[in-house]
Every structure is written in C-alpha cells, then in structure tokens.
Design a protein around this motif. Structure first.
Motif, mmCIF file in Angstrom:
data_model
loop_
_atom_site.group_PDB
_atom_site.id
_atom_site.type_symbol
_atom_site.label_atom_id
_atom_site.label_comp_id
_atom_site.label_asym_id
_atom_site.label_seq_id
_atom_site.Cartn_x
_atom_site.Cartn_y
_atom_site.Cartn_z
ATOM 1 N N ASP A 195 0.835 -1.195 0.000
ATOM 2 C CA ASP A 195 0.000 0.000 0.000
ATOM 3 C C ASP A 195 0.864 1.237 0.000
ATOM 4 O O ASP A 195 2.041 1.198 0.355
ATOM 5 C CB ASP A 195 -0.976 0.009 1.182
ATOM 6 C CG ASP A 195 -0.286 -0.004 2.527
ATOM 7 O OD1 ASP A 195 0.228 1.053 2.933
ATOM 8 O OD2 ASP A 195 -0.278 -1.052 3.178
ATOM 9 N N VAL A 196 0.243 2.332 -0.434
ATOM 10 C CA VAL A 196 0.935 3.610 -0.476
ATOM 11 C C VAL A 196 -0.055 4.707 -0.115
ATOM 12 O O VAL A 196 -1.235 4.626 -0.448
ATOM 13 C CB VAL A 196 1.566 3.873 -1.871
ATOM 14 C CG1 VAL A 196 0.493 3.980 -2.945
ATOM 15 C CG2 VAL A 196 2.436 5.109 -1.866
ATOM 16 N N SER A 197 0.427 5.694 0.616
ATOM 17 C CA SER A 197 -0.372 6.860 0.962
ATOM 18 C C SER A 197 0.515 8.076 0.752
ATOM 19 O O SER A 197 1.582 8.182 1.349
ATOM 20 C CB SER A 197 -0.835 6.779 2.423
ATOM 21 O OG SER A 197 -1.602 7.911 2.748
ATOM 22 N N LEU A 198 0.068 8.966 -0.133
ATOM 23 C CA LEU A 198 0.864 10.146 -0.472
ATOM 24 C C LEU A 198 0.082 11.405 -0.144
ATOM 25 O O LEU A 198 -1.092 11.517 -0.488
ATOM 26 C CB LEU A 198 1.199 10.142 -1.968
ATOM 27 C CG LEU A 198 1.936 8.910 -2.488
ATOM 28 C CD1 LEU A 198 1.978 8.935 -4.003
ATOM 29 C CD2 LEU A 198 3.332 8.844 -1.901
ATOM 30 N N ALA A 199 0.730 12.344 0.512
ATOM 31 C CA ALA A 199 0.128 13.641 0.811
ATOM 32 C C ALA A 199 0.838 14.689 -0.039
ATOM 33 O O ALA A 199 2.023 14.929 0.138
ATOM 34 C CB ALA A 199 0.264 13.967 2.291
ATOM 35 N N PHE A 200 0.098 15.257 -0.968
ATOM 36 C CA PHE A 200 0.625 16.314 -1.823
ATOM 37 C C PHE A 200 0.098 17.638 -1.292
ATOM 38 O O PHE A 200 -1.104 17.805 -1.129
ATOM 39 C CB PHE A 200 0.142 16.149 -3.264
ATOM 40 C CG PHE A 200 0.487 14.833 -3.875
ATOM 41 C CD1 PHE A 200 1.766 14.578 -4.329
ATOM 42 C CD2 PHE A 200 -0.463 13.839 -3.986
ATOM 43 C CE1 PHE A 200 2.092 13.364 -4.901
ATOM 44 C CE2 PHE A 200 -0.156 12.622 -4.567
ATOM 45 C CZ PHE A 200 1.128 12.385 -5.019
ATOM 46 N N PHE A 201 0.959 18.564 -1.044
ATOM 47 C CA PHE A 201 0.542 19.874 -0.544
ATOM 48 C C PHE A 201 -0.232 19.698 0.759
ATOM 49 O O PHE A 201 -0.086 18.713 1.449
ATOM 50 C CB PHE A 201 -0.260 20.646 -1.602
ATOM 51 C CG PHE A 201 0.379 20.607 -2.967
ATOM 52 C CD1 PHE A 201 1.571 21.284 -3.215
ATOM 53 C CD2 PHE A 201 -0.178 19.870 -3.991
ATOM 54 C CE1 PHE A 201 2.166 21.235 -4.455
ATOM 55 C CE2 PHE A 201 0.411 19.808 -5.238
ATOM 56 C CZ PHE A 201 1.591 20.489 -5.474
ATOM 57 N N THR A 202 -1.101 20.648 1.086
ATOM 58 C CA THR A 202 -1.844 20.575 2.339
ATOM 59 C C THR A 202 -3.148 19.806 2.185
ATOM 60 O O THR A 202 -3.553 19.098 3.092
ATOM 61 C CB THR A 202 -2.161 22.004 2.841
ATOM 62 O OG1 THR A 202 -0.943 22.719 2.954
ATOM 63 C CG2 THR A 202 -2.855 21.977 4.179
ATOM 64 N N ASN A 203 -3.797 19.930 1.039
ATOM 65 C CA ASN A 203 -5.163 19.433 0.904
ATOM 66 C C ASN A 203 -5.346 18.262 -0.055
ATOM 67 O O ASN A 203 -6.472 17.863 -0.300
ATOM 68 C CB ASN A 203 -6.073 20.570 0.422
ATOM 69 C CG ASN A 203 -6.077 21.732 1.382
ATOM 70 O OD1 ASN A 203 -6.133 21.532 2.586
ATOM 71 N ND2 ASN A 203 -6.000 22.932 0.868
ATOM 72 N N LEU A 204 -4.292 17.731 -0.613
ATOM 73 C CA LEU A 204 -4.424 16.689 -1.629
ATOM 74 C C LEU A 204 -3.747 15.402 -1.157
ATOM 75 O O LEU A 204 -2.579 15.412 -0.783
ATOM 76 C CB LEU A 204 -3.800 17.154 -2.948
ATOM 77 C CG LEU A 204 -3.899 16.199 -4.132
ATOM 78 C CD1 LEU A 204 -5.357 15.944 -4.503
ATOM 79 C CD2 LEU A 204 -3.135 16.760 -5.321
ATOM 80 N N GLU A 205 -4.529 14.308 -1.176
ATOM 81 C CA GLU A 205 -4.006 13.006 -0.767
ATOM 82 C C GLU A 205 -4.345 11.965 -1.822
ATOM 83 O O GLU A 205 -5.385 12.039 -2.461
ATOM 84 C CB GLU A 205 -4.646 12.548 0.547
ATOM 85 C CG GLU A 205 -4.320 13.386 1.744
ATOM 86 C CD GLU A 205 -5.060 12.875 2.991
ATOM 87 O OE1 GLU A 205 -5.155 11.638 3.165
ATOM 88 O OE2 GLU A 205 -5.532 13.706 3.749
#
Length: 178
Positions: free
Chosen positions: A3-13
C-alpha cells in the motif's frame, strides 16, 4: 500486499493498495485493490474512490462486510464563505456511491445523496439532506415475525431537515425531521 499513501501539498491526498490472499481450498479471484484521490480545500472538495474485492479474497486477520464487489464513490463539495449577515459558511455536496458485483457488474447497492448546510455566525447549523437508495436482493430471506423479503431491487428516498443549536448556548440540542 502493498500500500501507499501520499500527501501532496496541504489538501491533496492519494492512496492505494493491492492485496492478494492464498487460502487452501479456495481458488478464483483472491485479490483486492483500491485507489483514492482526495482533495479537501476550504472552498471546494473532491473525493474519488475505487475499490475491488474478489469473490475468494480472504483477509484471514480482517473482516469483510461483503465479497465479490466493485465500489465506485464520487463526492463533490462547494463551501463558500459569503459576505451575508449572520452566515459564516455555506456547504453543498453531492455524492454517488455505487457497489456492483465484481464478475457480472450487477447492481448491489447504490446511493445518491445531496446535502445543503448553513453554518451561522451564532454557531447554529441548519442542514437539509436527501438521499435516493437502491438495494438488490438476490435470494429470499425471512425476517423476524415471518415476513419474507423476495429477490428484486428495492428503492427508497429519505430526506432530513435538522437544526443544531450552537454548543455555547445554555440550552443546546438538535431538532430534526426525517
């Protein structure tokens, strides 16, 4: 699995997983996977999700409410902060949650809903919600009391209007009608 979980910027996942089970005595579709993109901005939001669970997927250490399905979920939200007296924020969202069989693609459950909410400067909240639901039953079953639910697609709508008083008030609570 992975699995992978990526947080881009403050509001994008973005998140995803792939899992496959191997259970003695089972054969067939033993995989599950998911992909989700979630944007949660102040004024707009979007949630797109796809999930698949195979007929023979067996998580062993987990729990599955159902097997052999594909789920597509989409939600869009608009939440402006208008310069209107007494109003802090408005919310409007609409969503579609569709669950179908993994092999033949037949409907299992579908829910379309929309919500409109007003957050007042006083802390009070007025909410109106409407949902349309469809459920497919493939086999008959009996309920307590002897009533039999026959196979078929069952549809119903539900609307709710509620007013929640702010928690800072001496008397607080929620009034609602469904």
């Amino acid at each position: 699995g992975a699995d992978v979980s990526l947080a881009f910027f403050t509001n994008l996942e973005a998140l995803s997983y792939y899992a496959r089970s191997r259970t003695t005595g089972r054969s067939g579709d033993e995989e599950s996977y998911r992909g989700r993109l979630f944007y949660n901005g102040d004024k707009i939001g979007l949630d797109a999700d796809y999930l698949k669970v195979g007929n023979e997927f067996n998580p062993e250490a987990g729990f599955l409410a159902r097997r052999g399905f594909r789920r597509q979920f989409l939600l869009a939200r608009l939440s402006p902060r208008p310069k209107l007296p007494g109003i802090r924020r408005l919310f409007w969202d609409a969503s579609l949650d569709n669950i179908e069989g993994a092999v033949r693609g037949e409907l299992q459950t579908r829910t379309a809903s929309t919500t409109f909410r007003i957050d007042f400067q006083s802390g009070d909240i007025l909410t109106a919600n409407f949902g349309h639901h469809e459920d497919r039953q493939d086999t008959a079953f009996r309920l307590a009391g002897g009533l039999t639910v026959r196979p078929g697609i069952y549809r119903f709508g539900q609307g709710t209007l509620s007013y929640q008083m702010g928690s800072q008030r001496k008397l607080t609570g929620t009034l609602s009608a469904t």
